[in-house]
Design a protein around this motif. Structure first.
Motif, short mmCIF file in Angstrom:
data_model
loop_
_atom_site.label_atom_id
_atom_site.label_comp_id
_atom_site.label_asym_id
_atom_site.label_seq_id
_atom_site.Cartn_x
_atom_site.Cartn_y
_atom_site.Cartn_z
N UNK A 242 46.29 51.49 46.92
CA UNK A 242 47.23 50.56 47.56
C UNK A 242 46.50 49.32 48.07
N UNK A 243 45.34 49.50 48.66
CA UNK A 243 44.56 48.35 49.14
C UNK A 243 44.11 47.50 47.96
N UNK A 244 43.63 48.13 46.91
CA UNK A 244 43.18 47.40 45.72
C UNK A 244 44.32 46.59 45.10
N UNK A 245 45.48 47.22 44.92
CA UNK A 245 46.61 46.51 44.32
C UNK A 245 47.11 45.38 45.22
N UNK A 246 47.11 45.59 46.51
CA UNK A 246 47.51 44.52 47.43
C UNK A 246 46.57 43.33 47.33
N UNK A 247 45.28 43.60 47.27
CA UNK A 247 44.32 42.52 47.12
C UNK A 247 44.51 41.78 45.81
N UNK A 248 44.67 42.51 44.71
CA UNK A 248 44.77 41.88 43.39
C UNK A 248 46.08 41.13 43.20
N UNK A 249 47.17 41.60 43.77
CA UNK A 249 48.48 41.00 43.53
C UNK A 249 48.88 39.96 44.56
N UNK A 250 48.35 40.04 45.79
CA UNK A 250 48.80 39.16 46.85
C UNK A 250 47.67 38.27 47.37
N UNK A 251 46.59 38.87 47.80
CA UNK A 251 45.56 38.13 48.52
C UNK A 251 44.75 37.23 47.58
N UNK A 252 44.21 37.76 46.49
CA UNK A 252 43.36 36.96 45.62
C UNK A 252 44.10 35.80 44.96
N UNK B 157 46.57 34.11 46.23
CA UNK B 157 46.75 33.12 47.29
C UNK B 157 45.45 32.36 47.55
N UNK B 158 44.34 33.08 47.59
CA UNK B 158 43.05 32.44 47.82
C UNK B 158 42.71 31.51 46.66
N UNK B 159 43.02 31.90 45.44
CA UNK B 159 42.73 31.07 44.27
C UNK B 159 43.49 29.74 44.35
N UNK B 160 44.70 29.76 44.88
CA UNK B 160 45.46 28.53 45.04
C UNK B 160 44.82 27.60 46.07
N UNK B 161 44.11 28.15 47.03
CA UNK B 161 43.51 27.35 48.10
C UNK B 161 42.19 26.70 47.67
N UNK B 162 41.57 27.21 46.61
CA UNK B 162 40.27 26.68 46.18
C UNK B 162 40.45 25.39 45.39
#
Length: 50
Positions: free
Chosen positions: A26-36, A38-43
């Motif tokens: 669940x943590x892995x999927x949350x990071x891959x689908x939501x967090x990363x 979003x971070x890629x858009x900020x770079x």
């Protein structure tokens, strides 16, 4: 921290192992689908220097 998590999980050892794997997934999927994404858009991808 991991010892606390292990003690907090209910059930015998096989159930704890399954719950720990499910939590990790669940943590892995949350990071891959939501967090990363979003971070890629900020770079700044247009400021590339070689």
């Amino acid at each position: 921290m991991y010892a606390y998590l292990w003690r907090a999980l209910p059930g015998p050892r096989p159930v704890k192992i399954l719950l720990a794997v499910a939590l990790l997934a669940a943590v892995f999927l949350t990071l891959m689908e939501v967090v990363f994404p979003w971070v890629a858009e900020q770079l700044p991808h247009t400021d590339v220097t070689v």
